[in-house]
Enzyme design. Sequence first.
Site, PDB file in Angstrom:
ATOM      1  N   CYS A  79       0.824  -1.227   0.000  1.00  0.00           N
ATOM      2  CA  CYS A  79       0.000   0.000   0.000  1.00  0.00           C
ATOM      3  C   CYS A  79       0.851   1.266   0.000  1.00  0.00           C
ATOM      4  CB  CYS A  79      -0.922   0.006   1.205  1.00  0.00           C
ATOM      5  SG  CYS A  79      -1.893  -1.491   1.306  1.00  0.00           S
TER       6      CYS A  79
ATOM      7  N   HIS B  86      -3.990   6.618   2.546  1.00  0.00           N
ATOM      8  CA  HIS B  86      -4.318   5.278   2.056  1.00  0.00           C
ATOM      9  C   HIS B  86      -5.681   4.889   2.625  1.00  0.00           C
ATOM     10  CE1 HIS B  86      -4.234   1.147   1.059  1.00  0.00           C
ATOM     11  NE2 HIS B  86      -3.970   0.713   2.271  1.00  0.00           N
TER      12      HIS B  86
ATOM     13  N   ASN C  84     -10.012  -0.996  -0.209  1.00  0.00           N
ATOM     14  CA  ASN C  84      -8.548  -0.887  -0.156  1.00  0.00           C
ATOM     15  C   ASN C  84      -7.969  -1.388  -1.483  1.00  0.00           C
ATOM     16  OD1 ASN C  84      -5.822  -1.220   0.290  1.00  0.00           O
ATOM     17  ND2 ASN C  84      -6.052  -2.255   2.268  1.00  0.00           N
TER      18      ASN C  84
HETATM   19  N1  ACO Z   1     -18.374  -9.754   8.557  1.00  0.00           N
HETATM   20  C1  ACO Z   1     -18.808 -10.050   9.794  1.00  0.00           C
HETATM   21  N2  ACO Z   1     -17.988 -10.325  10.817  1.00  0.00           N
HETATM   22  C2  ACO Z   1     -16.661 -10.291  10.566  1.00  0.00           C
HETATM   23  C3  ACO Z   1     -16.139  -9.989   9.307  1.00  0.00           C
HETATM   24  C4  ACO Z   1     -17.051  -9.724   8.275  1.00  0.00           C
HETATM   25  N3  ACO Z   1     -16.657  -9.411   7.012  1.00  0.00           N
HETATM   26  N4  ACO Z   1     -14.795 -10.039   9.364  1.00  0.00           N
HETATM   27  C5  ACO Z   1     -14.461 -10.360  10.625  1.00  0.00           C
HETATM   28  N5  ACO Z   1     -15.602 -10.522  11.353  1.00  0.00           N
HETATM   29  C6  ACO Z   1     -15.735 -10.903  12.762  1.00  0.00           C
HETATM   30  C7  ACO Z   1     -14.567 -11.705  13.263  1.00  0.00           C
HETATM   31  O1  ACO Z   1     -14.713 -13.065  12.944  1.00  0.00           O
HETATM   32  C8  ACO Z   1     -14.637 -11.450  14.754  1.00  0.00           C
HETATM   33  O2  ACO Z   1     -15.627 -12.278  15.293  1.00  0.00           O
HETATM   34  P1  ACO Z   1     -15.414 -12.968  16.730  1.00  0.00           P
HETATM   35  O3  ACO Z   1     -15.304 -11.829  17.686  1.00  0.00           O
HETATM   36  O4  ACO Z   1     -16.638 -13.790  16.881  1.00  0.00           O
HETATM   37  O5  ACO Z   1     -14.143 -13.746  16.624  1.00  0.00           O
HETATM   38  C9  ACO Z   1     -15.139 -10.011  14.840  1.00  0.00           C
HETATM   39  O6  ACO Z   1     -15.738  -9.714  13.561  1.00  0.00           O
HETATM   40  C10 ACO Z   1     -14.042  -9.001  15.106  1.00  0.00           C
HETATM   41  O7  ACO Z   1     -12.936  -9.265  14.243  1.00  0.00           O
HETATM   42  P2  ACO Z   1     -11.687  -8.311  14.218  1.00  0.00           P
HETATM   43  O8  ACO Z   1     -10.686  -8.829  13.235  1.00  0.00           O
HETATM   44  O9  ACO Z   1     -11.198  -8.063  15.615  1.00  0.00           O
HETATM   45  O10 ACO Z   1     -12.361  -6.968  13.651  1.00  0.00           O
HETATM   46  P3  ACO Z   1     -11.753  -5.551  13.520  1.00  0.00           P
HETATM   47  O11 ACO Z   1     -12.622  -4.586  14.183  1.00  0.00           O
HETATM   48  O12 ACO Z   1     -10.279  -5.518  13.878  1.00  0.00           O
HETATM   49  O13 ACO Z   1     -11.865  -5.267  11.957  1.00  0.00           O
HETATM   50  C11 ACO Z   1     -10.440  -5.238  10.009  1.00  0.00           C
HETATM   51  C12 ACO Z   1     -11.161  -6.103  11.047  1.00  0.00           C
HETATM   52  C13 ACO Z   1     -11.485  -4.483   9.228  1.00  0.00           C
HETATM   53  C14 ACO Z   1      -9.646  -6.150   9.101  1.00  0.00           C
HETATM   54  C15 ACO Z   1      -9.504  -4.247  10.742  1.00  0.00           C
HETATM   55  O14 ACO Z   1      -8.743  -4.916  11.700  1.00  0.00           O
HETATM   56  C16 ACO Z   1      -8.545  -3.522   9.800  1.00  0.00           C
HETATM   57  O15 ACO Z   1      -8.939  -2.722   8.979  1.00  0.00           O
HETATM   58  N6  ACO Z   1      -7.215  -3.757   9.961  1.00  0.00           N
HETATM   59  C17 ACO Z   1      -6.183  -3.058   9.193  1.00  0.00           C
HETATM   60  C18 ACO Z   1      -6.052  -3.559   7.787  1.00  0.00           C
HETATM   61  C19 ACO Z   1      -4.935  -2.829   7.087  1.00  0.00           C
HETATM   62  O16 ACO Z   1      -4.784  -1.625   7.229  1.00  0.00           O
HETATM   63  N7  ACO Z   1      -4.067  -3.539   6.380  1.00  0.00           N
HETATM   64  C20 ACO Z   1      -2.894  -2.915   5.781  1.00  0.00           C
HETATM   65  C21 ACO Z   1      -3.109  -2.478   4.418  1.00  0.00           C
HETATM   66  S1  ACO Z   1      -3.572  -3.780   3.283  1.00  0.00           S
HETATM   67  C22 ACO Z   1      -2.269  -4.119   2.187  1.00  0.00           C
HETATM   68  O17 ACO Z   1      -1.143  -3.801   2.438  1.00  0.00           O
HETATM   69  C23 ACO Z   1      -2.579  -4.917   0.946  1.00  0.00           C
END
Ligand code: ACO
Length: 309
Positions: free
Chosen positions: A96, A236, A266
């Site tokens: 990214c 980003h 993203n």
């Molecule tokens: N729909 C419904 N529920 C979901 C989904 C979904 N699509 N995805 C995850 N959940 C659930 C999980 O299973 C979990 O359930 P549980 O509590 O029963 O285990 C719950 O939601 C919480 O999951 P988390 O992973 O803790 O959710 P979070 O609030 O952290 O959001 C996310 C996840 C959106 C991925 C977030 O962590 C994020 O944006 N992280 C950063 C990503 C990023 O910036 N990456 C770098 C750039 S990408 C690149 O370089 C290509």
Amino acid sequence: MTNADFEKIIDTSDEWITTRTGIKERRIARNGLQTSDMALEACRRALDMAVCPPEDIDVLIVGTVTPDYPLPSTACVIQEKLAFPNAVAFDIAAACAGFISGLSIARSMIESGTARKALVCGAEKLSTITDYSDRGTCVLFGDGAGAAVLEASDDEVGVVETYLRSDGSMREWLWIEAGGSNQPITPDFPFDGRDKILMNGSDIFKVAVREMTKACVKVLDDAGVSADDIALVVPHQANIRIIEGVAKRLQIGLDRFYLNIDRYGNTSAASVPLALDEANRNGRIRSGDYILMVAFGGGLIWGAALVKW
Ligand code: ACO
């Protein structure tokens, strides 16, 4: 592809995706449309806007983690199609942060006199490396491309400061385990998801907010520019909550952040140039404005760039 489309294939909801990420829809390139096709279109539009014939370009840098081929670079594919043989073209794999890394390299080449005009592009077909059975990642990613032309100038405008950092110790927080020399895809490979993006989203989230903020503060301090002087931040677009966290820490109102995550998700290296181009064409950027770009991605790698428009 809308959130409603995802509701039909995985256990998710529009409500979860919207509140947790800010994404409503993302673009998925059709079969047969390659990363280089999207990049080529972006490069052509950037060259048109800059009124720059392709043959004037000395260097083309493409940020991508989804090249058309493992070899050669996507930049070389574009070089042949745009027909500017008297130049160098290469890819950088900075996820990214690919566009901001390209901007930094192009700036150095122009300042050192190695190049007079540079074309910097970020392009991704992330749908090819997305596991559509993994609800934790598949709702996040989209395809796209964006590009910008840089040229040498004696005016007090352009790339003022850039800052880049990485930390490979967290590389397995966001990676594709198989498909490289470490784990080639052999005839007996089980295709168990290891050839697609795997991500530890919640840990990345915290580091992203912290390091994106620090990168912004660093370029502002180095340039002697205050956060109040920034007309627009082009971040980003990974997660609206990451952007909100950075905005709060920088004490820059969200109204001064350009946001299009709701429509594209993203798009990795394409994210910043897509947003920059939209902001520019929508009249959100005026001559003399300070524009702050910031990105964070797999590596982990992150960086910021301050531009005077
Ligand atoms: N729909 C419904 N529920 C979901 C989904 C979904 N699509 N995805 C995850 N959940 C659930 C999980 O299973 C979990 O359930 P549980 O509590 O029963 O285990 C719950 O939601 C919480 O999951 P988390 O992973 O803790 O959710 P979070 O609030 O952290 O959001 C996310 C996840 C959106 C991925 C977030 O962590 C994020 O944006 N992280 C950063 C990503 C990023 O910036 N990456 C770098 C750039 S990408 C690149 O370089 C290509």
